[in-house]
Design a protein around this motif. Structure first.
Motif, PDB file in Angstrom:
ATOM      1  N   GLY A  48       0.780  -1.228   0.000  1.00 14.43           N
ATOM      2  CA  GLY A  48       0.000   0.000   0.000  1.00 14.43           C
ATOM      3  C   GLY A  48       0.812   1.278   0.000  1.00 14.43           C
ATOM      4  O   GLY A  48       0.361   2.291   0.543  1.00 14.43           O
ATOM      5  N   LEU A  74      -4.395  -2.898  -1.003  1.00 13.93           N
ATOM      6  CA  LEU A  74      -4.735  -2.180   0.225  1.00 13.93           C
ATOM      7  C   LEU A  74      -5.379  -0.830  -0.062  1.00 13.93           C
ATOM      8  O   LEU A  74      -6.325  -0.427   0.615  1.00 13.93           O
ATOM      9  N   GLN A  75      -4.862  -0.105  -1.052  1.00 18.08           N
ATOM     10  CA  GLN A  75      -5.412   1.220  -1.353  1.00 18.08           C
ATOM     11  C   GLN A  75      -6.443   1.209  -2.469  1.00 18.08           C
ATOM     12  O   GLN A  75      -7.063   2.226  -2.740  1.00 18.08           O
ATOM     13  N   GLY A 104       0.565   2.422   8.484  1.00 19.55           N
ATOM     14  CA  GLY A 104      -0.437   2.266   7.439  1.00 19.55           C
ATOM     15  C   GLY A 104       0.091   2.516   6.044  1.00 19.55           C
ATOM     16  O   GLY A 104       1.303   2.566   5.793  1.00 19.55           O
ATOM     17  N   THR A 105      -0.837   2.679   5.131  1.00 22.77           N
ATOM     18  CA  THR A 105      -0.522   2.859   3.726  1.00 22.77           C
ATOM     19  C   THR A 105       0.019   4.264   3.461  1.00 22.77           C
ATOM     20  O   THR A 105       0.008   5.132   4.345  1.00 22.77           O
ATOM     21  N   ARG A 114      -1.422   6.514   1.687  1.00 27.99           N
ATOM     22  CA  ARG A 114      -2.550   7.434   1.855  1.00 27.99           C
ATOM     23  C   ARG A 114      -2.786   7.742   3.339  1.00 27.99           C
ATOM     24  O   ARG A 114      -3.041   8.894   3.712  1.00 27.99           O
ATOM     25  N   GLU A 115      -2.687   6.727   4.183  1.00 29.37           N
ATOM     26  CA  GLU A 115      -2.893   6.943   5.616  1.00 29.37           C
ATOM     27  C   GLU A 115      -1.786   7.790   6.224  1.00 29.37           C
ATOM     28  O   GLU A 115      -2.024   8.574   7.149  1.00 29.37           O
ATOM     29  N   GLY A 175      -6.203   8.840   9.041  1.00 33.71           N
ATOM     30  CA  GLY A 175      -6.247   7.525   8.451  1.00 33.71           C
ATOM     31  C   GLY A 175      -7.416   7.272   7.537  1.00 33.71           C
ATOM     32  O   GLY A 175      -8.558   7.157   7.961  1.00 33.71           O
ATOM     33  N   ARG A 178      -7.594   4.634   4.325  1.00 36.57           N
ATOM     34  CA  ARG A 178      -6.890   3.725   3.426  1.00 36.57           C
ATOM     35  C   ARG A 178      -7.423   3.819   2.008  1.00 36.57           C
ATOM     36  O   ARG A 178      -6.676   3.684   1.036  1.00 36.57           O
TER      37      ARG A 178
END
Length: 459
Positions: A128, A218-219, A429-430, A432-433, A439, A441
């Motif tokens: 991610g 994940l994303q 996290g990813t 993006r997070e 957060g 995702r």
């Protein structure tokens, strides 16, 4: 709490990238671009410096506007030879845990069906950490390499891009529902067919009737970067971009562009603050201001004027080999990149640039500012840019690789941390997070991608 300054490294799978001629510097290692160890080492340096990501540029064509051939580009290694950026990512991801990777890919020449699978694959392999820098291209040489006479007109490219985004959103967001993959060994069912949907799309530009080949990463949709500064580019960014990369030689040039992107996001029904904006800059930092100035002068002695004008000719569509070095430059609208000419011709209403001055300006770091000083002095200048423009951070180009990035990590980052302007550790996290605290995702409404989940739209 003072606003955090975010940093990406700006690079390309080629020699010297935006500092033509600096590959000749005795400490420059960018000529090792075709060795995997070079990139793994760079990724480790950037993660040590808590960079948000490595932003990898790319072009599919050659800079052949200058002199109407590729000779100058080849002589000066002006973004040629250039290798595929995607293939670097798995090795760098294996050597790091947090660093994100923004990959430039030109949608004008990539079938959306196969491209969507490649990005999903990278998002899986990096757990991610993938972003996509959405570009439409600006070199006719790229179009010719793909069997076309020339590239589409500038504004037409953005119409095609809108259609392209709809296709990939359908694939990434709508083809596979959450929970479609069961991995149920007892029942012998890996995927529930009822939760996988065909994507149907028929338009002037793209036709598709298929299932996305990759299970959801994940994303799902990678973090979306965009670099257009034209009117059409800003409108496109307002609808789609999560991060925007822009360039300009001064805060006075960049500030209205930042305002324009945020206004475009608001007009698209999005929170203007939800778009992170990164400005191009090159930092030359040393323990003392005098040492930094000396290093800057040393670097300048290796600049290739011909290489710089080759780059600028490609960016603007104007053959600068035809101009006298002292000839003045005026703005000309064409179908190449527009922001490069605007940076020069509209940067200062009281100044008219000559060809020679353009070459000197673009010789290190392209068309962004070169910020020189000791750690405190550079930090002061970065803070000033933040305050005057409303940007969220910087895409840092290099003069000498990897020396420029090592200096930033060892000297500048601690100074920014001491001021409370830079993170002390990565979030979890990813990508993006990490970029958006709190957060998230997946993309959420009102972003258009979220509208295609959980079922694909058809038309």
């Amino acid at each position: 709490m003072r606003q955090e300054i975010r940093l990406n490294a700006f690079d390309m799978n080629c020699v010297a990238h935006q500092s033509p001629g600096l590959w000749r510097h005795p400490r420059d290692r960018s000529g090792e671009y075709n060795r995997l160890g070079y990139w793994v080492e760079l990724a480790a340096v950037l993660e040590r410096g808590l960079f948000d990501g490595l932003f990898l540029a790319d072009v599919l064509g050659v800079y052949d506007v200058y002199g109407q051939n590729a000779d100058a580009a080849l002589r000066n290694a002006t973004q040629i030879p250039v290798n595929d950026p995607m293939l670097l990512v798995p090795a760098m991801a294996q050597a790091t845990r947090h660093l994100g990777f923004g990959i430039t890919c030109t949608l004008s020449y990539e079938p959306p069906f196969t491209f969507a699978r490649r990005m999903s694959t990278l998002d899986h392999l990096t757990e991610g950490r993938i972003g996509w820098n959405i570009v439409t291209g600006y070199l006719d040489s790229a179009a010719k390499g793909l069997g076309r006479d020339r590239q589409n007109a500038h504004d037409d490219r953005y119409l095609i891009a809108e259609d392209y985004m709809e296709v990939v959103y359908k694939l990434w967001e709508g083809s596979w529902e959450e929970g479609a993959v069961l991995r149920d060994k007892e029942r012998g069912i890996f995927t529930d067919p009822a939760k996988v949907h065909r994507v149907h799309h028929a338009s002037q530009h793209h036709r598709l009737d298929a299932i996305h080949l990759a299970e959801p990463s994940l994303q799902r949709t990678p973090v979306l970067y965009q670099a257009g500064s034209s009117t059409k580019g800003r409108a496109f960014a307002g609808r789609h971009a999560e991060c925007v990369f822009m360039s300009g030689p001064s805060p006075q040039v960049v500030a209205p562009r930042v305002q324009g992107v945020r206004q475009a996001a608001e007009e698209a029904g999005r929170d203007p603050a939800s778009v992170l904006i990164f400005a191009l800059a090159t930092v030359i930092v040393a323990p003392t201001a005098a040492a930094a100035a000396a290093k800057h002068e040393e670097y300048r002695s290796y600049v290739s004027v011909e290489g710089a004008l080759t780059l600028f000719s490609g960016w603007t569509g104007l053959d600068f080999s035809r101009y006298d070095p002292d000839q003045e430059i005026r703005y000309i609208d064409n179908d190449a990149g527009r922001s490069a000419l605007e940076n020069i011709s509209r940067a200062d209403p009281e100044r008219v640039w000559t060809v020679r001055e353009v070459a000197e300006h673009a010789g290190i770091g392209g068309i962004g500012p070169v910020i020189v000083g000791d750690p405190a002095g550079v930090a002061d200048q970065l803070e000033r840019w933040m305050e005057l423009t409303g940007i969220d951070g910087f895409n840092l180009a290099y003069a000498v690789a990897p020396e420029t990035f090592v200096d930033v990590v060892d000297l500048l980052v601690p100074e920014l941390q001491k001021r409370g302007r830079y993170k002390q550790r990565y979030g979890e996290g990813t990508l993006r997070e990490k970029l958006f605290p709190g957060g998230r995702r997946l993309l959420t409404p009102p972003h258009p991608a979220a509208g295609y989940r959980p079922f694909p739209a058809s038309r």
